[in-house]
Motif scaffolding. Structure first.
Motif, mmCIF file in Angstrom:
data_model
loop_
_atom_site.group_PDB
_atom_site.id
_atom_site.type_symbol
_atom_site.label_atom_id
_atom_site.label_comp_id
_atom_site.label_asym_id
_atom_site.label_seq_id
_atom_site.Cartn_x
_atom_site.Cartn_y
_atom_site.Cartn_z
ATOM 1 N N GLN A 1 -4.082 0.447 15.466
ATOM 2 C CA GLN A 1 -4.643 -0.309 14.342
ATOM 3 C C GLN A 1 -3.707 -1.407 13.846
ATOM 4 O O GLN A 1 -4.060 -2.173 12.960
ATOM 5 N N PRO B 1 -9.174 -4.955 7.877
ATOM 6 C CA PRO B 1 -8.245 -3.966 7.324
ATOM 7 C C PRO B 1 -8.040 -2.728 8.179
ATOM 8 O O PRO B 1 -8.805 -2.446 9.099
ATOM 9 N N VAL C 1 -8.405 0.917 9.031
ATOM 10 C CA VAL C 1 -9.645 1.671 8.834
ATOM 11 C C VAL C 1 -9.387 3.168 8.662
ATOM 12 O O VAL C 1 -9.794 3.775 7.671
ATOM 13 N N ARG D 1 -7.533 6.085 7.528
ATOM 14 C CA ARG D 1 -6.412 6.378 6.651
ATOM 15 C C ARG D 1 -6.275 7.854 6.339
ATOM 16 O O ARG D 1 -5.213 8.299 5.934
ATOM 17 N N TYR E 1 -5.448 -4.777 0.417
ATOM 18 C CA TYR E 1 -6.743 -4.684 1.095
ATOM 19 C C TYR E 1 -6.564 -4.551 2.607
ATOM 20 O O TYR E 1 -7.296 -3.807 3.270
ATOM 21 N N GLY F 1 -5.974 -1.149 3.650
ATOM 22 C CA GLY F 1 -7.080 -0.224 3.423
ATOM 23 C C GLY F 1 -7.166 0.365 2.029
ATOM 24 O O GLY F 1 -7.945 1.311 1.812
ATOM 25 N N GLU G 1 -8.296 0.417 -1.896
ATOM 26 C CA GLU G 1 -9.470 -0.114 -2.564
ATOM 27 C C GLU G 1 -9.131 -1.224 -3.549
ATOM 28 O O GLU G 1 -9.929 -2.138 -3.768
#
Length: 297
Positions: free
Chosen positions: A201, A210, A212, A214, A270, A273, A275
Motif C-alpha cells: 500500500q 489513501p 485502505v 488499517r 487523509y 486513512g 477520517e
C-alpha cells in the motif's frame, strides 16, 4: 513526496537521451562515476523502481526512510525500491561511483529474490563503513565492473552480475546478522503475506489515493482467515500485535511525509486513512509525545 523515479526517467534526465535507443543489456544496468552525478541538481527524496549501490568517500548524509544517517570516510551504501532516499553531500569528493540496475537484471541470478537479502531488511541500516584493506577490495571490484561495462565482450553482463554478487556477500559478511530460524509453517506464511499486503500500500503518492487496510479485521477478511489467527501469526513472527505492527508502519510513513513533502497535515492524515486531522494528531502524539507540526519546525 515526489513520485517514484523510474530507471527510464532517471536515465533520460541524467543523460538527455532516450533509453530505448540502448541495447537491452545496457538498458538494465548503468555504472556512473561519482562526479557524473554532480550536475548542480539536488537529488530528490523519493523512491526509485531500481536498485542502487553507492561507493562514497567523504562526508555525506543519507536520508533513508524516516532516518538520517551521517557517514564520514569511505563507505558502501545499498538502496532498494521499497524505501525512499536521497544522498546529501557535505563536502566535495571525486572518488566513488554508483551501480544502478533493474530488479530483473539479477532476477534469475540468485536462488531467492534479491530483496530477501539481509542487507535489504527493514531492520538494518544500508551503510557499511570500510577499512583501508576493504576500500582497496571495493575499488578493485568497481574497476572490474567498469572495464567490463565498457567492453564489447559478449558475456560481460554475466561477469558484472558476479561482481555485484561479491558486493552483496561482502556486505552481508562484514556486518554479521543474527541468524534466525525461518520455519515454513502456516503461521509464518500468513504473517509474511500480511506484511507483503501492508507494504504493497506504500508509497502514498497522492492524498486522494489513501491507505485502505488499517484494521487487523480488514486484513483478516482479505486474507480469508479469522482475525485471531492473524493476530497469533503476526505476534509469533514479529513479536508485535497486528495493530501495533500496522501502527508502526503508519508512523514510519507519517514521518517520511512530514519531513520530505510539502503536503499539509490534513492531506497527510487523509492519505494515511484517518477520517480527520484530529484523529491523526491524537495517533501521532500518543506515540511520539509531540504533535505532527513539530517535525516541520
Amino acid at each position: 513526496m515526489e513520485k517514484t523515479e523510474t530507471f527510464k526517467s532517471f536515465y533520460e534526465d541524467k543523460f538527455g537521451e532516450r533509453l530505448d535507443i540502448l541495447s537491452n543489456d545496457n538498458a538494465d544496468f548503468l555504472m556512473i562515476p561519482h562526479d557524473g552525478c554532480i550536475d548542480g541538481k539536488p537529488i530528490l527524496y523519493r523512491r526509485r523502481n531500481f536498485y542502487k549501490i553507492s561507493f562514497l568517500d567523504g562526508r555525506f548524509v543519507v536520508h533513508y526512510g524516516d532516518k538520517s544517517m551521517e557517514t564520514k570516510g569511505t563507505g558502501l551504501v545499498f538502496f532498494d525500491p521499497k524505501t525512499p532516499y536521497t544522498i546529501e553531500s557535505l563536502e566535495d569528493s571525486t572518488m566513488g561511483g554508483h551501480l544502478i540496475f533493474k530488479e530483473y537484471y539479477l532476477d534469475t541470478y540468485f536462488r531467492n529474490h534479491i530483496n530477501k537479502l539481509p542487507i535489504f531488511s527493514r531492520d538494518h541500516k544500508p551503510i557499511f563503513s570500510l577499512e583501508q584493506v576493504e576500500i582497496e577490495k571495493i575499488i578493485t571490484l568497481f574497476d572490474k565492473i567498469k572495464r567490463e561495462h565498457n567492453s564489447d565482450y559478449e558475456f560481460k553482463n554475466d561477469l558484472i552480475r558476479n561482481y555485484i554478487s561479491e558486493l552483496f556477500h561482502f556486505a552481508v559478511k562484514k556486518k554479521p546478522l543474527i541468524k534466525t530460524h525461518t520455519p515454513t509453517d502456516t503461521k509464518t506464511r500468513l504473517a509474511k503475506v500480511f506484511i507483503e499486503l501492508l507494504d504493497r500500500q506504500f508509497p502514498i503518492e497522492n492524498p486522494g489515493d489513501p491507505f485502505v487496510f488499517r484494521s487487523p479485521r480488514k486484513f483478516a477478511e482479505t486474507l480469508g482467515v479469522h482475525v485471531n489467527s492473524l493476530n497469533r501469526a503476526v505476534r509469533g513472527y514479529t513479536g508485535k500485535t497486528t495493530s501495533d505492527y500496522i501502527s508502526d508502519r503508519l508512523m514510519e510513513e507519517a514521518i517520511i511525509l512530514l519531513k520530505h513533502t510539502d503536503w499539509n497535515i490534513a492531506d497527510i492524515s487523509y492519505g494515511l486513512g484517518f477520517e480527520d486531522p484530529s484523529h491523526f494528531n491524537h495517533f501521532f502524539k500518543d506515540r511520539t509525545q509531540q504533535i505532527p507540526s513539530n517535525l516541520r519546525i
